[in-house]
Design a protein around this motif. Structure first.
Motif, PDB file in Angstrom:
ATOM      1  N   TRP A   1      38.816  36.143  39.106  1.00  0.00           N
ATOM      2  CA  TRP A   1      39.710  36.122  40.741  1.00  0.00           C
ATOM      3  C   TRP A   1      40.769  34.932  40.976  1.00  0.00           C
ATOM      4  O   TRP A   1      41.335  35.733  41.539  1.00  0.00           O
TER       5      TRP A   1
ATOM      6  N   ARG B   1      34.907  43.834  44.938  1.00  0.00           N
ATOM      7  CA  ARG B   1      36.073  42.543  45.348  1.00  0.00           C
ATOM      8  C   ARG B   1      37.145  43.600  45.399  1.00  0.00           C
ATOM      9  O   ARG B   1      38.523  43.139  46.586  1.00  0.00           O
TER      10      ARG B   1
ATOM     11  N   VAL C   1      33.041  36.660  37.393  1.00  0.00           N
ATOM     12  CA  VAL C   1      34.336  37.813  38.084  1.00  0.00           C
ATOM     13  C   VAL C   1      35.385  36.618  39.089  1.00  0.00           C
ATOM     14  O   VAL C   1      36.384  36.834  39.133  1.00  0.00           O
TER      15      VAL C   1
ATOM     16  N   ARG D   1      31.544  44.587  39.270  1.00  0.00           N
ATOM     17  CA  ARG D   1      31.688  43.393  40.553  1.00  0.00           C
ATOM     18  C   ARG D   1      33.250  42.985  40.724  1.00  0.00           C
ATOM     19  O   ARG D   1      33.976  43.450  42.031  1.00  0.00           O
ATOM     20  N   LEU D   2      34.192  43.421  40.442  1.00  0.00           N
ATOM     21  CA  LEU D   2      35.618  43.210  40.454  1.00  0.00           C
ATOM     22  C   LEU D   2      36.340  44.844  40.855  1.00  0.00           C
ATOM     23  O   LEU D   2      37.441  44.860  41.983  1.00  0.00           O
ATOM     24  N   ARG D   3      35.677  45.856  40.935  1.00  0.00           N
ATOM     25  CA  ARG D   3      35.683  47.592  41.890  1.00  0.00           C
ATOM     26  C   ARG D   3      35.580  46.420  43.314  1.00  0.00           C
ATOM     27  O   ARG D   3      36.164  47.002  44.062  1.00  0.00           O
TER      28      ARG D   3
ATOM     29  N   PHE E   1      42.731  47.253  36.498  1.00  0.00           N
ATOM     30  CA  PHE E   1      42.147  46.509  35.666  1.00  0.00           C
ATOM     31  C   PHE E   1      41.681  47.187  33.742  1.00  0.00           C
ATOM     32  O   PHE E   1      41.539  48.427  33.301  1.00  0.00           O
TER      33      PHE E   1
END
Length: 336
Positions: free
Chosen positions: A294, A331, A290, A327-329, A4
Motif C-alpha cells: 500500500w 482497502r 498488504v 485485503r487489497l480489494r 491489481f
C-alpha cells in the motif's frame, strides 16, 4: 480505480505454462496480465524467453476479461516501430479494449546478441521518442510518410485497426524518459524495490511535468508499477524463491557490459540471499504484506502488477487469491 495485475514471468517459464498461469490469474480475480519481451533471460540455467507477440495472441484467445500487455517491449532495434504498430493493432482487433502496448528503451542483452551495436543513451532516447511518434502516427492516419533521423515510412497504412484505441504505456527509470511518458504516453510503467525518494522526488514530479506540457495531469495517466513480491505462508520459502532473480539485485555498475545470461547468472549466484531478496517484498504475514504494498498506492500508483519469483506460480496465485487480493480489494473500496 485501483487495478491489481499478474506478471507472467517469461524469463522463467515456457509459453504453454505461462498461458496456464495467466488463465489461473484471471480466474483468481487479477485485473490484468503483463508479459516481458526478452530475447534472452536474466539467467541461462532454467531460463526461458518466449516471444511476446505470438504469446499475446494466444493469451487473448485464452482469456475473456483481463487487460493484457507488454511490460515491456522495445520498439527500436529488434522490431521496426511499424511492425509493433501493426502487431498491436491486430491484437486490439482480437480483444477490443483489453490490449495495452507497454514499451521501453531496451537493454543490451536483448539486442547485442543479434549483432546490433548498442548505442549510447542519447541515441537510444532519440530512437525511442521517434518510435513512439511513428507508432502513434500509424495508428491515427493513413498513407503515412514519416521522415525521421532513425526511421522512415512511405505511404504506410495499418489497415486493420481496432475501434477502441490501444493505449501506449511508457516505461522509464530516469527523469528524461519519465517526462517523455508524461508528454506522449497513456500510462507510465516503473518497477518497485528502490528508494522511496526516487518515486516521490524524481519520477512522479518528472511525469507530472511532462503531462503538464500537454495540458494534462497525472489523473489523465494510468500509473502502473511492477511490484516485486515474494509471499508465502512459509517465510523461508518466500525468501529462497528470490534466488532465481538475483540479477535484479545487481547494481548498474555490476551489470554494465554484461550481455550474456551465463555471465549474468554467475554474478547473481554469487550474491548472498539477503541481497537477492532486497528488491522484493518478502513476507508470510498478509497484513504486513498488504501494508508494504500500500506504500505504492500512497505514492499515487493505481495499477499494481505483481511479479512473484518462485517456481510454483500456481501456489502463488492461490495464496494471493486467498490471503492478499481480498485485503487489497477491501482497502481499495474504502479508498474509493
Amino acid at each position: 480505480m485501483l487495478r491489481f495485475g499478474y506478471k507472467a514471468s517469461a524469463e522463467q517459464f515456457g509459453p504453454r505454462e505461462l498461458i496456464d498461469f495467466a488463465v489461473r490469474a484471471e480466474r483468481a480475480g487479477f485485473d490484468s496480465v503483463f508479459v516481458s519481451d526478452h530475447l534472452q533471460p536474466w539467467r541461462h540455467t532454467g531460463g526461458h524467453a518466449p516471444a511476446a507477440l505470438p504469446w499475446l495472441g494466444a493469451l487473448v484467445a485464452s482469456t475473456e476479461r483481463v487487460l493484457v500487455g507488454t511490460s515491456v517491449l522495445t520498439p527500436t532495434f529488434r522490431y521496426h516501430p511499424g511492425v509493433v504498430a501493426q502487431a498491436f493493432a491486430t491484437l486490439g482487433c482480437l480483444a477490443p479494449g483489453r490490449v495495452i502496448l507497454g514499451i521501453g528503451s531496451g537493454e543490451a542483452m536483448n539486442e547485442a546478441p543479434l549483432g546490433i551495436e548498442w548505442p549510447e543513451g542519447k541515441e537510444r532516447f532519440a530512437r525511442f521518442k521517434e518510435a513512439i511518434l511513428l507508432i502513434q502516427e500509424l495508428w491515427a492516419g493513413e498513407r503515412v510518410t514519416f521522415e525521421g533521423a532513425h526511421y522512415r515510412t512511405e505511404n504506410a497504412t495499418i489497415y486493420d485497426r481496432p475501434e477502441t484505441p490501444v493505449p501506449l504505456y511508457v516505461a522509464a527509470s530516469g527523469p528524461a524518459a519519465t517526462r517523455l511518458a508524461g508528454r506522449l504516453g497513456d500510462g507510465f510503467i516503473c518497477t518497485s524495490g528502490k528508494g522511496r525518494e526516487l518515486y516521490t522526488e524524481t519520477l512522479l514530479p518528472a511525469l507530472a511535468e511532462g503531462a503538464a506540457k500537454e495540458g494534462r495531469t497525472l489523473d489523465d495517466l494510468d500509473l502502473m508499477i511492477e511490484v516485486k513480491v515474494s509471499f508465502d505462508t512459509d517465510r523461508r520459502r518466500a525468501l529462497e524463491d528470490t534466488r532465481f532473480w538475483g540479477a535484479l539485485a545487481l547494481s548498474s555498475e555490476e551489470k554494465t557490459g554484461v550481455e550474456d545470461p551465463v555471465e549474468m547468472e554467475r554474478l547473481a549466484d554469487a550474491l548472498p540471499i539477503e541481497r537477492t531478496a532486497s528488491r522484493w517484498i518478502v513476507s508470510d504475514d498478509p497484513e504486513e504484506h498488504v501494508e508494504r504494498i500500500w506504500d505504492y498506492v500512497g505514492m499515487g500508483f493505481r495499477h499494481l502488477v505483481f511479479h512473484a519469483p518462485g517456481p510454483d506460480q500456481a501456489r502463488f496465485i492461490e495464496q494471493y487469491q486467498t490471503h492478499v487480493l481480498p485485503r487489497l480489494r477491501e482497502r481499495a473500496a474504502a479508498l474509493a
